[in-house]
Write a protein that holds these residues in place. Structure first.
Motif, short mmCIF file in Angstrom:
data_model
loop_
_atom_site.label_atom_id
_atom_site.label_comp_id
_atom_site.label_asym_id
_atom_site.label_seq_id
_atom_site.Cartn_x
_atom_site.Cartn_y
_atom_site.Cartn_z
N THR A 1 -15.14 -6.48 -17.33
CA THR A 1 -14.21 -7.53 -16.94
C THR A 1 -13.01 -6.95 -16.21
O THR A 1 -12.55 -7.51 -15.20
CB THR A 1 -13.75 -8.33 -18.17
N THR A 2 -12.51 -5.83 -16.68
CA THR A 2 -11.38 -5.17 -16.04
C THR A 2 -11.74 -4.74 -14.62
O THR A 2 -10.97 -4.94 -13.68
CB THR A 2 -10.93 -3.94 -16.86
N SER A 3 -12.93 -4.18 -14.45
CA SER A 3 -13.38 -3.77 -13.12
C SER A 3 -13.49 -4.97 -12.19
O SER A 3 -13.10 -4.92 -11.02
CB SER A 3 -14.72 -3.06 -13.19
N SER A 4 -14.02 -6.06 -12.72
CA SER A 4 -14.15 -7.29 -11.93
C SER A 4 -12.79 -7.83 -11.52
O SER A 4 -12.58 -8.22 -10.37
CB SER A 4 -14.92 -8.33 -12.75
N PHE A 5 -11.84 -7.82 -12.44
CA PHE A 5 -10.48 -8.28 -12.14
C PHE A 5 -9.85 -7.38 -11.08
O PHE A 5 -9.25 -7.86 -10.12
CB PHE A 5 -9.63 -8.29 -13.41
N PHE A 6 -9.98 -6.08 -11.24
CA PHE A 6 -9.43 -5.12 -10.29
C PHE A 6 -9.99 -5.38 -8.89
O PHE A 6 -9.25 -5.40 -7.91
CB PHE A 6 -9.76 -3.70 -10.77
N ALA A 7 -11.30 -5.60 -8.80
CA ALA A 7 -11.94 -5.86 -7.51
C ALA A 7 -11.39 -7.15 -6.88
O ALA A 7 -11.11 -7.20 -5.68
CB ALA A 7 -13.45 -5.95 -7.67
N ARG A 8 -11.25 -8.21 -7.69
CA ARG A 8 -10.74 -9.48 -7.16
C ARG A 8 -9.30 -9.33 -6.69
O ARG A 8 -8.91 -9.87 -5.66
CB ARG A 8 -10.82 -10.58 -8.21
N LEU A 9 -8.50 -8.59 -7.41
CA LEU A 9 -7.11 -8.37 -7.02
C LEU A 9 -7.04 -7.55 -5.73
O LEU A 9 -6.34 -7.90 -4.79
CB LEU A 9 -6.35 -7.66 -8.14
N LEU A 10 -7.78 -6.46 -5.68
CA LEU A 10 -7.76 -5.60 -4.51
C LEU A 10 -8.32 -6.30 -3.28
O LEU A 10 -7.92 -6.00 -2.16
CB LEU A 10 -8.57 -4.33 -4.81
N ASP A 11 -9.22 -7.25 -3.50
CA ASP A 11 -9.83 -8.00 -2.40
C ASP A 11 -8.81 -8.86 -1.64
O ASP A 11 -9.08 -9.31 -0.54
CB ASP A 11 -10.96 -8.88 -2.95
N ARG A 12 -7.65 -9.04 -2.21
CA ARG A 12 -6.60 -9.85 -1.56
C ARG A 12 -5.83 -9.07 -0.50
O ARG A 12 -5.05 -9.64 0.24
CB ARG A 12 -5.59 -10.33 -2.60
N PHE A 13 -6.02 -7.75 -0.46
CA PHE A 13 -5.21 -6.91 0.42
C PHE A 13 -6.07 -6.20 1.45
O PHE A 13 -7.23 -5.88 1.20
CB PHE A 13 -4.43 -5.88 -0.41
N THR A 14 -5.45 -5.95 2.61
CA THR A 14 -6.13 -5.28 3.72
C THR A 14 -5.35 -4.03 4.13
O THR A 14 -4.23 -3.80 3.66
CB THR A 14 -6.23 -6.22 4.94
N ILE A 15 -5.93 -3.30 5.06
CA ILE A 15 -5.24 -2.14 5.63
C ILE A 15 -3.94 -2.59 6.30
O ILE A 15 -2.93 -1.90 6.23
CB ILE A 15 -6.16 -1.38 6.61
N ALA A 16 -3.94 -3.76 6.92
CA ALA A 16 -2.71 -4.28 7.54
C ALA A 16 -1.60 -4.43 6.51
O ALA A 16 -0.43 -4.18 6.80
CB ALA A 16 -3.00 -5.62 8.22
N ASP A 17 -1.95 -4.81 5.29
CA ASP A 17 -0.95 -4.94 4.23
C ASP A 17 -0.33 -3.58 3.87
O ASP A 17 0.84 -3.51 3.51
CB ASP A 17 -1.55 -5.56 2.97
N LEU A 18 -1.13 -2.51 3.97
CA LEU A 18 -0.62 -1.18 3.63
C LEU A 18 0.48 -0.73 4.58
O LEU A 18 1.34 0.05 4.21
CB LEU A 18 -1.74 -0.14 3.64
N ILE A 19 0.43 -1.20 5.82
CA ILE A 19 1.41 -0.74 6.81
C ILE A 19 2.49 -1.76 7.11
O ILE A 19 3.44 -1.45 7.82
CB ILE A 19 0.70 -0.32 8.12
N ALA A 20 2.37 -2.96 6.57
CA ALA A 20 3.36 -4.01 6.83
C ALA A 20 4.68 -3.66 6.14
O ALA A 20 4.68 -3.26 4.98
CB ALA A 20 2.84 -5.35 6.34
N PRO A 21 5.79 -3.84 6.84
CA PRO A 21 7.09 -3.51 6.23
C PRO A 21 7.39 -4.33 4.99
O PRO A 21 8.07 -3.87 4.08
CB PRO A 21 8.11 -3.81 7.33
N GLU A 22 6.86 -5.54 4.91
CA GLU A 22 7.13 -6.39 3.76
C GLU A 22 6.06 -6.29 2.68
O GLU A 22 6.03 -7.08 1.76
CB GLU A 22 7.30 -7.86 4.19
N SER A 23 5.19 -5.29 2.77
CA SER A 23 4.09 -5.14 1.82
C SER A 23 4.54 -5.16 0.37
O SER A 23 3.91 -5.78 -0.47
CB SER A 23 3.32 -3.83 2.05
N ASN A 24 5.62 -4.47 0.07
CA ASN A 24 6.08 -4.41 -1.31
C ASN A 24 6.52 -5.78 -1.83
O ASN A 24 6.53 -6.01 -3.03
CB ASN A 24 7.21 -3.40 -1.47
#
Length: 173
Positions: free
Chosen positions: A111-134
């Motif tokens: 269940t934890t792995s499934s939750f982690f995957a669903r959460l991570l699925d909300r973000f993209t590489i563009a989010d990693l470099i966006a100034p407002e990512s945090n």
């Protein structure tokens, strides 16, 4: 859950290339920017290129660039290539539980792995470099994240958390 160095390198390579937009960047420069060796960077580049996330050009003036728009590359796409066990793929957590306790623990881990995957699925590489990512970080229980920022987040009724935005006063907006 722990990201392997190879996973960190993969995210780093993609983020550096995304910042370059359409420009080609050398593997050596990418390796320097992410604090990796050239050889280790080449290994990860080969994996990302084989799977259609990077375009690698050889020869003078060659280098790397993203093969896809960074807004279309989900973090789970990368993790699935480099460290699929974090998404509950390719690894049997407790393949044959010896007791009810082990079986229950296996379900918790799954269940934890499934939750982690669903959460991570909300973000993209563009989010990693966006100034407002945090400011975009959302999670079901942001108390761990927010405790260091003296903020809290609430969960909406449809199991989709509200984004956490922290102001200097420590209030969420």
């Amino acid at each position: 859950m722990h990201l392997k160095r190879q996973t960190e390198i993969a995210f780093g390579i993609l983020a550096v290339c995304a910042r370059q937009e359409r420009e080609i960047i050398s593997v050596q420069k990418v390796a320097q920017e992410i604090g990796s060796t050239k050889d280790h960077t080449y290994q990860v580049v080969a994996l990302l290129a084989r799977n259609g996330l990077l375009r690698s050009e050889r020869g003078p003036g060659g280098g790397l660039k993203l093969a896809r728009d960074p807004k279309t590359v989900k973090l789970t796409d990368v993790l699935r290539l480099v460290q699929p066990e974090l998404l509950g793929e390719g690894a049997d957590t407790l393949s044959s539980p010896q007791s009810e306790t082990e079986a229950f623990l296996g379900r918790i881990v799954s269940t934890t792995s499934s939750f982690f995957a669903r959460l991570l699925d909300r973000f993209t590489i563009a989010d990693l470099i966006a100034p407002e990512s945090n400011l975009r970080v959302s999670c079901l229980d942001c108390s761990l994240l927010a405790s260091s920022q003296q903020a809290t987040a609430s969960v909406t009724g449809d199991d989709r958390p509200e984004p956490l935005v922290v102001r200097r006063s420590g209030t969420r907006s």
